[in-house]
Design a protein around this motif. Structure first.
Motif, short mmCIF file in Angstrom:
data_model
loop_
_atom_site.label_atom_id
_atom_site.label_comp_id
_atom_site.label_asym_id
_atom_site.label_seq_id
_atom_site.Cartn_x
_atom_site.Cartn_y
_atom_site.Cartn_z
N ASP A 273 110.84 -0.39 25.21
CA ASP A 273 109.44 -0.20 24.82
C ASP A 273 108.63 -0.33 26.10
O ASP A 273 108.65 -1.38 26.75
CB ASP A 273 109.05 -1.30 23.81
N PRO A 274 107.92 0.74 26.49
CA PRO A 274 107.20 0.68 27.78
C PRO A 274 106.23 -0.50 27.84
O PRO A 274 105.90 -0.98 28.92
CB PRO A 274 106.43 2.00 27.82
N ARG A 275 105.81 -0.98 26.66
CA ARG A 275 104.87 -2.11 26.66
C ARG A 275 105.53 -3.39 27.16
O ARG A 275 104.86 -4.31 27.63
CB ARG A 275 104.29 -2.30 25.26
N ILE A 276 106.87 -3.44 27.07
CA ILE A 276 107.58 -4.62 27.59
C ILE A 276 107.44 -4.68 29.11
O ILE A 276 107.11 -5.72 29.69
CB ILE A 276 109.07 -4.60 27.19
N GLY A 277 107.70 -3.54 29.77
CA GLY A 277 107.59 -3.49 31.23
C GLY A 277 106.19 -3.88 31.69
O GLY A 277 106.02 -4.58 32.68
N LYS A 278 105.20 -3.40 30.93
CA LYS A 278 103.82 -3.69 31.28
C LYS A 278 103.55 -5.20 31.17
O LYS A 278 102.94 -5.80 32.06
CB LYS A 278 102.89 -2.90 30.35
N LYS A 291 103.38 -7.65 19.07
CA LYS A 291 104.10 -8.23 17.93
C LYS A 291 104.75 -7.17 17.05
O LYS A 291 105.71 -7.46 16.34
CB LYS A 291 103.12 -9.06 17.10
N ASP A 292 104.22 -5.94 17.10
CA ASP A 292 104.72 -4.89 16.21
C ASP A 292 105.90 -4.12 16.81
O ASP A 292 106.45 -3.23 16.16
CB ASP A 292 103.60 -3.90 15.91
N SER A 293 106.29 -4.44 18.06
CA SER A 293 107.37 -3.67 18.68
C SER A 293 108.70 -3.95 17.97
O SER A 293 108.99 -5.09 17.62
CB SER A 293 107.50 -4.05 20.15
N PHE B 248 108.65 2.91 32.44
CA PHE B 248 108.31 1.71 33.21
C PHE B 248 106.91 1.92 33.79
O PHE B 248 106.76 2.57 34.82
CB PHE B 248 109.33 1.50 34.34
N PRO B 249 105.87 1.43 33.12
CA PRO B 249 104.51 1.77 33.54
C PRO B 249 104.20 1.32 34.97
O PRO B 249 104.51 0.19 35.35
CB PRO B 249 103.63 1.01 32.53
N PRO B 250 103.61 2.24 35.78
CA PRO B 250 103.28 1.91 37.18
C PRO B 250 101.98 1.13 37.24
O PRO B 250 100.96 1.63 37.69
CB PRO B 250 103.15 3.29 37.84
N THR B 251 102.02 -0.13 36.79
CA THR B 251 100.78 -0.91 36.66
C THR B 251 100.06 -1.10 37.98
O THR B 251 98.87 -1.37 38.00
CB THR B 251 101.07 -2.31 36.05
N THR B 252 100.77 -0.98 39.09
CA THR B 252 100.10 -1.17 40.39
C THR B 252 100.11 0.11 41.22
O THR B 252 99.99 0.06 42.44
CB THR B 252 100.77 -2.30 41.19
N GLY B 253 100.29 1.26 40.58
CA GLY B 253 100.21 2.52 41.32
C GLY B 253 101.55 3.15 41.61
O GLY B 253 101.60 4.27 42.12
N GLY B 254 102.65 2.44 41.35
CA GLY B 254 103.98 3.02 41.52
C GLY B 254 104.39 3.21 42.97
O GLY B 254 103.77 2.66 43.89
#
Lengths: 325, 325
Positions: A273-278, A291-293, B248-254
């Motif tokens: 789930d990309p929200r985990i990485g975030k 919570k819904d993941s 994998f979201p690039p939260t800091t710009g990747g």
């Protein structure tokens, strides 16, 4: 498992062995003088580590053969999950000396370790969640720790011997990938303490599974009980069409089949789930944030299984093959 | 970068130093006798390695801070791409001693190394693509190599000194994650040869980017030129709805922003395609198997940039900071 110097002959008994400097293979070895004059017997620090860790009820190692399968994310969230019960005290020890991700994932970047009369004080996420990592000893998060094995081992020994965890229920130990210095040393240093066992992480593709089989062999060689296998990144739910896709195809049956083949408990699958990485980048717990993941419930089920295992193991010391008395 | 024994004092000059056993810090060190009596001077094998590798035109290291970002997949396909030009000879050296994935990814599982009068013969994928890995020395793919640093270093030295590559154009070296024994030893052993540089792999999330920053610091400390950064697993195209998602979201710009910040070339982004993982498990090249993947064209562009870099570098030896003369 003994220390073999690089320039030692084939049959070197190891510098920690009682035979060091005396075996027939030692004749002509450049280290013979050193080996035969140094104090013999087991490392006295192993007893110190035993003494220090008597206040820790359960010890869980998180291992994987391959890197990047989610060990640190798993470790951090296992700790969050265990600490959700406020009556329990939880500690996290990060022995990934060259790539410590735990401070970032637990939102502790920039924190420093303090020294007290009773040892090194860990850094606290919440009142009941304490953390120690080499990341807290660096001047910046980009600092490279360019250390060979002996220096890494020395740091791990200090962590195990000198950190003042207080009375805690669970100590979760995050390791780097592989089966080298960090793993050999950690299990060796813990050899006189009660270790509940190891959780092995994998992703579904054969290239990762193959490395976990190596890790199983490692656990068996060092008599470390295996709590079970977790398959991470098992599938990906497209946020656009909500259909699930496979990212790393389980060409050989994935973690579940591998666990069955090796006669090991399969603890469960965690979808990507990309929200985990975030959450990890932001140092937050995805149990609180998403919570819904589908990953959240799957993870909670896995944590329950691990708690169950630990509580049973404590009662039944006969199966305690990890403990060398 | 010198070898510091675990029991050495703070100011140890390193066992390889000319000061070993003689510095003021050596007084009282348990290793002093050993250090002051062992032969001094540089490791003679470094000259042997130089001699052996004179037949190799370009040497490329593939590094990453974090595990599981795709180093071995990248290495294998960089090699496939370079060997697509049949007039070029390509070699792959896998120095990931505890987790060798290269034999599987290149479809060479179960192959063995042969010894000849001129050294160890590599294993061939095609006539112009040769491979060496510790995987070829194991009795089975699940065998764990439970080795501390010195044994790993000894194996890497043997690979660099004893493998008979013949006249080859490119040698691509795949490394394990981190900045420890394998990395220090490889760069040390190659210190008298011409190394073109390192390709750094990352994934977009900050936890991985942070480890690449450590790797950049490592390269700068050991004077290893950086060819550029590749961002892997940049996005995922859903096979159901064909829309692209971020895994994998690039939260800091990747990777791109990190490369710009560090003043390093950004070589490109590689999207995730589950068919790539499947090809790796099956030991096939995804250039042949999935010609239509967006990853295929992106990868070919990156390979062209690396070829360009190498050809310019060979002409302009003044920027050759990696080579210690």
């Amino acid at each position: 498992m003994a220390d073999i110097p690089q320039d030692a002959p084939e049959q070197c008994p190891g510098t920690g062995s009682g035979e060091a400097g005396k075996a027939s293979a030692c004749q002509g070895c450049p280290n013979q003088t050193l080996c035969s004059t140094k104090p013999q017997g087991p490392d006295p620090d192993i007893a110190n580590i035993k003494e220090r860790l008597t206040s820790v009820k359960h010890k869980i190692l998180v291992l994987s053969g391959k890197g990047g399968v989610g060990k640190s994310t798993f470790t951090a969230h296992l700790a969050h999950g265990l600490a959700a019960d406020e009556s329990k005290q939880v500690g996290v020890l990060d022995v990934d000396i060259c790539g410590p991700s735990i401070p970032r994932i637990l939102g502790l970047e920039g924190e420093q370790v303090h020294q007290s009369a009773s040892g090194w004080s860990p850094v606290y996420v919440t009142d009941n969640l304490a953390v120690m990592s080499v990341g807290f000893l660096l001047s910046g998060p980009d600092d490279a720790v360019i250390w060979r094995g002996p220096k890494k081992n020395g740091m791990i020994k200090q962590f195990l011997r000198d950190v003042d965890w207080g009375d805690i229920d669970y100590l979760v130990i995050d390791t780097p990938p592989g089966t080298s210095d960090e793993h050999i040393s950690t299990t060796q240093y813990l050899s006189q303490t009660h270790v509940d066992g190891a959780v092995l992480l994998t992703t579904p593709q054969e290239v990762a599974i193959q490395d976990v089989r190596k890790e199983i062999n490692f656990c068996r060689k060092v008599n470390l009980p295996i709590i079970g296998v977790v398959e991470n990144m098992s599938g990906f739910v497209c946020p656009h069409c909500t259909k699930e896709s496979v990212i790393f195809p389980p060409t050989t049956g994935g973690g579940e089949k591998m666990a069955a083949d090796a006669n090991i408990t399969f603890l469960g699958k965690l979808p990507l789930d990309p929200r985990i990485g975030k959450c990890c980048d932001e140092g937050k717990s995805f149990f609180d944030e998403v919570k819904d993941s589908p990953a959240t419930q799957a993870f909670k089920d896995i944590i329950e299984k691990i708690k169950d295992y630990c509580s049973k193991r404590k009662e039944n010391t006969e199966v305690d093959t990890g403990e060398q008395k």
